[in-house]
Design an enzyme around this catalytic site. Structure first.
Site, PDB file in Angstrom:
ATOM      1  CG  PHE A  51      -2.033   0.882   1.250  1.00 57.29           C
ATOM      2  CD1 PHE A  51      -3.241   0.482   0.704  1.00 57.29           C
ATOM      3  CD2 PHE A  51      -1.947   2.158   1.786  1.00 57.29           C
ATOM      4  CE1 PHE A  51      -4.336   1.329   0.700  1.00 57.29           C
ATOM      5  CE2 PHE A  51      -3.044   3.012   1.781  1.00 57.29           C
ATOM      6  CZ  PHE A  51      -4.237   2.594   1.237  1.00 57.29           C
ATOM      7  CE  LYS A  99      -8.222  -0.466   4.868  1.00 52.10           C
ATOM      8  NZ  LYS A  99      -6.807  -0.528   4.494  1.00 52.10           N
ATOM      9  NE  ARG A 159      -9.759  -2.779  -3.423  1.00 53.31           N
ATOM     10  CZ  ARG A 159      -9.245  -2.271  -2.317  1.00 53.31           C
ATOM     11  NH1 ARG A 159      -8.155  -2.798  -1.780  1.00 53.31           N
ATOM     12  NH2 ARG A 159      -9.809  -1.227  -1.724  1.00 53.31           N
TER      13      ARG A 159
END
Ligand code: PLP
Length: 426
Positions: free
Chosen positions: A131, A237, A386
């Site tokens: 990331f 998340k 995604r």
């Protein structure tokens, strides 16, 4: 979880839902529009209903009535108390995890602490599919220490694909101070063998720093048993704690005497309310705290992680593997002829809980899914859509619907009305 042989009918999806032992957890979340298929729980988890009550109580009673007394009513210990619960999801015994700051800031603390534990060594190993914030933090930490570290970014086999593991093995040498990787890579959902790489790095005397942002709450792991040095991760998340909720940091107990945070704040000092003039690190994980925690969103972590703790990581992982496998089977059967390829490993041991599809019109297709089809995936450059499976609330029927609606976007040319120009947040 499979009851019968895979087929492409919606009835088959429904039979998988009927056999799903975690199906009841969906009711614990706010689903304001049942038609909307949310496949971005790997970026921002859904809102648990309990968090609404919990936040309202925290604001009215804890802040409104208890005021400053709240610190002695459970606020002060919350970073460690909630840290211990996250610890139980990642194989960390109590006293090694604290909830604080953002993942970027925690990574900075961990990487700098790791580099300082290996002062003579001049190499930092990461990968090119990490990331970006992780790469920036490493660059900033190296610059701060004088700019003498060589940062090695192990390439991936395809541009955005799986990492080149042979290169990784070669890159970690006796001059390597820190190896830092994301356990599950954000773009294509590749899952590293954390145990093997930690062992490899330790064999060369290096420190490991794992970023668990895309794996915590989706993939089980045993940080203590595998001897991990440092780890960090997001709570917003798969842990459903709300936008910008504080992140966590794990520091292995073996390093509690020697590792130091580069940010010397009062919450990380021994006995902060003595208001002493000179810094002295607190014992244990507390030294990795910096300043006053954002109490409201910290408390949302406590209610956010509750369903994950209750369901247990092994059942969650079982459903996650079944769902990503089902999704990949459907893409092969329904979407491959329309130009989609699967960019996520097909072996479950190398896969997290989101599946990356590549398509040359990926950006416009993702837009059309959101605008026309009530499907929310996300898009990552240059051509990746995604689809995240969050086992606590994603249903097999939703996965079936999402694939069917994706097919319609392409066969009915719905995406063609959108421009290829990117919005600010994709
Ligand atoms: C989501 C994510 C982050 C985000 O970091 P913030 O500091 O919360 O913005 C960092 N690293 C990885 C690997 C991520 O998946």
């Amino acid at each position: 979880m499979r009851r019968k042989q895979f087929d492409v009918t919606s009835e088959y999806a429904e039979s998988l839902d009927a056999a799903d032992k975690l199906a009841g957890y969906r009711e614990r979340f706010v689903i304001s529009d049942p038609e909307l298929i949310y496949l971005d729980g790997n970026s921002l988890g859904r809102l648990p209903k309990a968090t609404i009550t919990q936040q309202s109580e925290a604001v009215r009673q804890q802040w409104g009535e208890r005021l400053i007394r709240g610190w002695n009513d459970g606020w002060y210990d919350a970073p460690r108390r909630i840290g211990d619960r996250i610890g139980s999801l990642i194989g960390a015994a109590p006293g090694q995890v604290a909830v604080a700051d953002s993942t970027s800031v925690n990574l900075f603390k961990a990487v700098l602490a790791g580099l300082r534990l290996r002062p003579g060594r001049k190499r930092i190993v990461t990968d090119s599919i990490n990331f970006p914030t992780d790469l920036y933090v490493v660059q900033g930490a190296a610059e701060l220490l004088g700019g003498e570290h060589e940062i090695v970014r192990v390439p991936s086999e395809h541009d955005e694909g799986t990492p080149d593991l042979d290169e990784l093995v070669r890159a970690i040498d006796g001059d390597t101070a820190v190896v830092t990787l994301s356990h599950v890579t954000f773009k294509n959902g590749f899952l590293y063998d954390m145990e093997a790489i930690t062992e490899l790095a330790h064999g060369q005397g290096a420190i490991v720093v794992w970023d668990l942002s895309h794996s915590v709450g989706a993939v089980p792991m045993l940080l203590d048993e595998w001897g991990v040095d440092f780890a960090v991760g997001c709570t917003y998340k798969y842990l459903n704690s709300g936008p910008g909720a504080p992140a966590f940091i794990y520091v292995n107990r073996a390093l509690h005497g020697s590792a130091r945070s580069p940010i010397w704040g009062w919450f990380g000092r021994k006995n902060p309310f003595a208001f002493a003039l000179d810094y002295e690190p607190a014992p244990g994980i507390t030294r990795f705290l910096a300043g006053t925690p954002p109490m409201l969103s910290l408390l949302a972590v406590e209610s956010g992680i509750a369903p994950t703790l209750e369901a247990g990581m092994s059942k969650i992982r079982g459903k996650s593997v079944a769902q990503t496998e089902y999704l990949i089977d459907l893409v092969d059967a329904v979407l491959a002829s329309d130009g989609f390829t699967v960019a996520t490993p097909r072996v479950p041991e190398s896969r997290g809980s989101h599946v990356a599809l590549r398509h040359s019109e990926g950006y416009r297709i993702a837009r059309s899914l959101i605008e026309d089809m009530k499907v929310i995936p996300d898009f990552r450059e240059p051509d990746i859509i995604r689809f995240g499976c969050a086992p606590l609330y994603t249903t097999f029927r939703e996965i079936w619907e999402a694939v069917d609606r994706t097919r319609r976007v392409v066969t009915d040319h719905l995406y063609e009305k959108y421009s290829d120009e990117r919005s600010e947040v994709t």
